[in-house]
Design an enzyme around this catalytic site. Structure first.
Site, PDB file in Angstrom:
ATOM      1  N   CYS A   4      -2.638   9.402   2.947  1.00 13.09           N
ATOM      2  CA  CYS A   4      -2.270   8.874   1.636  1.00 13.09           C
ATOM      3  C   CYS A   4      -3.364   9.075   0.592  1.00 13.09           C
ATOM      4  O   CYS A   4      -3.077   9.070  -0.604  1.00 13.09           O
ATOM      5  CB  CYS A   4      -1.897   7.403   1.740  1.00 13.09           C
ATOM      6  SG  CYS A   4      -3.236   6.332   2.301  1.00 13.09           S
ATOM      7  N   GLU A  22       0.872  -1.174   0.000  1.00 15.42           N
ATOM      8  CA  GLU A  22       0.000   0.000   0.000  1.00 15.42           C
ATOM      9  C   GLU A  22       0.907   1.222   0.000  1.00 15.42           C
ATOM     10  O   GLU A  22       1.477   1.585   1.032  1.00 15.42           O
ATOM     11  CB  GLU A  22      -0.911  -0.008   1.233  1.00 15.42           C
ATOM     12  CG  GLU A  22      -1.847  -1.199   1.310  1.00 15.42           C
ATOM     13  CD  GLU A  22      -2.833  -1.275   0.169  1.00 15.42           C
ATOM     14  OE1 GLU A  22      -3.109  -0.229  -0.460  1.00 15.42           O
ATOM     15  OE2 GLU A  22      -3.330  -2.376  -0.114  1.00 15.42           O
TER      16      GLU A  22
END
Length: 465
Positions: A249, A215
């Site tokens: 993010c 990720e």
């Protein structure tokens, strides 16, 4: 249950693998009970976790609860409601020439999983993948970030009081520990962090042929066309961008605004920032700080690449950078290539969306793309252009809190996904029990073969194979 002793990593992995041999497939009830213990741990230590998050990043308590603890509680409850259905056997039967095929498939856990989590959401991003891992029947070892020491130490303490090390364990340490961990033969590695470190983790895991879920970050473009402008829209975008001081993010990275609403957008952004954090955001109890000095210095370099319309002030001693809006970005600047990951918002005007997409200045494989528009064609253009796993229309951030939405990257933003069922599937593999019940002996499949055998295969291939 007392505190776990700090077990050496290889010994801990061996301890988990030995336990897997004794009980390779925890029942759905056992997995659910584990998750409920995790939920109770969060409830019992809520105040301590909020205090640790505030200590590490001057995190507003509201954000600490909403985007760390509440998300985890919601995820656990959703997974517990759904787990029995996800873990159910699937059966099928097929008649073949001479026998009956009986298939029974289920999801099987990988085994012992290493989770390496980042500093920006140090509790949520440590435990969210652990929820998926435990739901799938795995054991897990969590390595939280050394840049969030208060949260990491508290997580180690309360996890060790709640679970035996052969089920869940937290190991604290620096980058050297993380490198040591990734050289061990885990059954699966889950990493959240930068693209650079993600490459290193992948290379180290490849030596053990260990599968990896990554990720990573990405430049999440936010498009505001001429039909999407409103003061409410701007407040949503500003909120999503400057949440956790931009260290999210899935935050909007760069805002592209149609030229017809560009000046009004700039004005509304300034008004929203003033309303959110006041004239002196360094005094606001609702505004976080940059996590560490190295990232602080990087963000100062980012600010220098454009004209400061709003903010731009900073205090190195406090790791404070004011909410900053940039215009007139210098051509070829790194800010157009690299993820910002901080409280700096470039606002760039455009004339025509199709032309903007043709210029390829928008990263197609970002974690998410945002588009604010009432124009169905513009929305479809963005959906077709992006390779992201999510294109969010007229909203920011919220998709990341929905357990029904797979959270993950593509290409430079990573690979693999989790949250909800996506996490259950990523942390398990499909295992098939194959049974054949013979009712007729067929000798023609054995050599030596004849022309007659070939004619039979051609005619009855669906029933023979």
């Amino acid at each position: 249950m007392g505190d776990q002793e700090r077990i050496e990593p290889r010994a801990l992995l061996e301890k988990q693998q030995e336990d897997i041999l004794q009980c390779p497939f925890p029942t759905v009830k056992e997995r659910t009970n584990t998750l409920l213990r995790l939920k109770q741990m969060l409830i019992d230590h809520e105040a301590a976790f909020i205090e640790a998050l505030v200590s590490d990043m001057r995190r507003p308590a509201f954000e600490a609860f909403s985007f760390e603890i509440a998300l985890l509680l919601n995820e656990i409850e959703y997974v517990c409601r759904s787990l029995k259905r996800w873990a159910r056997f699937e059966r099928s039967y097929q008649f073949k020439f001479g026998y009956i095929e009986a298939l029974r498939t289920k999801r099987s856990p990988y085994g012992s999983v290493l989770i390496i989590s980042p500093w920006n959401y140090p509790l949520q991003l440590a435990l969210m993948p652990a929820i998926s891992a435990l739901a799938a029947g795995n054991r897990c070892v969590i390595k939280p970030s050394e840049y969030a020491p208060a949260t990491s130490e508290l997580l180690h303490k309360v996890v060790s009081q709640t679970f035996p090390p052969e089920l869940v364990s937290v190991i604290t340490g620096d980058r050297q520990l993380a490198k040591q961990l990734t050289t061990l033969p885990w059954d699966l590695v889950f990493f959240t962090g930068s693209q650079e470190t993600g490459k290193a983790v992948s290379q180290q895991a490849a030596e053990q042929l260990t599968p990896v879920i990554l990720e990573l970050g990405g430049k999440n473009a936010c498009i505001l066309d001429e039909t999407g402008f409103s003061p409410e829209t701007i407040r949503e975008i500003v909120w999503g961008k400057f949440l956790n001081a931009g260290q999210t993010c899935i935050a909007p990275d760069t805002l592209f605004v149609h030229e017809s609403v560009y000046e009004r957008t700039l004005s509304e952004i300034s008004a929203a920032l003033l309303a959110f954090y006041g004239e002196f955001p360094n005094d606001s109890k609702d505004y976080a700080r940059i996590c560490h000095d190295r990232h602080f210095q990087k963000l100062l370099h980012v600010i220098a690449q454009g004209k400061v319309l709003y903010g731009g002030t900073y205090n190195a001693d406090d790791l404070f950078i004011a909410p900053t809006v940039l215009t007139d970005i210098q051509p070829g600047s790194s800010i157009m290539q690299e993820e910002i990951f901080g409280p700096v918002l470039p606002v760039i005007p455009y004339t025509d969306l199709k032309s903007l997409l043709d210029q390829k200045v928008i990263q197609r494989d970002a974690l998410v793309a945002y588009v604010f528009s009432k124009n169905k064609q513009h929305i479809e253009w963005m959906k077709n252009y992006m390779r992201s796993t999510t294109v969010s229309v007229n909203q920011v951030i919220h998709h990341g809190a929905n357990p029904r939405v797979a959270f993950g990257g593509v290409g430079r933003s990573g690979h693999g996904s989790y949250h909800g069922k996506a996490g259950f599937l990523s942390f398990s593999y499909e295992k098939t029990d194959y049974n054949a019940y013979r009712y007729l002996h067929v000798s023609d499949k054995f050599p030596p073969y004849s022309d007659q055998d070939m004619r039979i295969v051609r005619k009855f291939r669906k029933w023979l194979l």
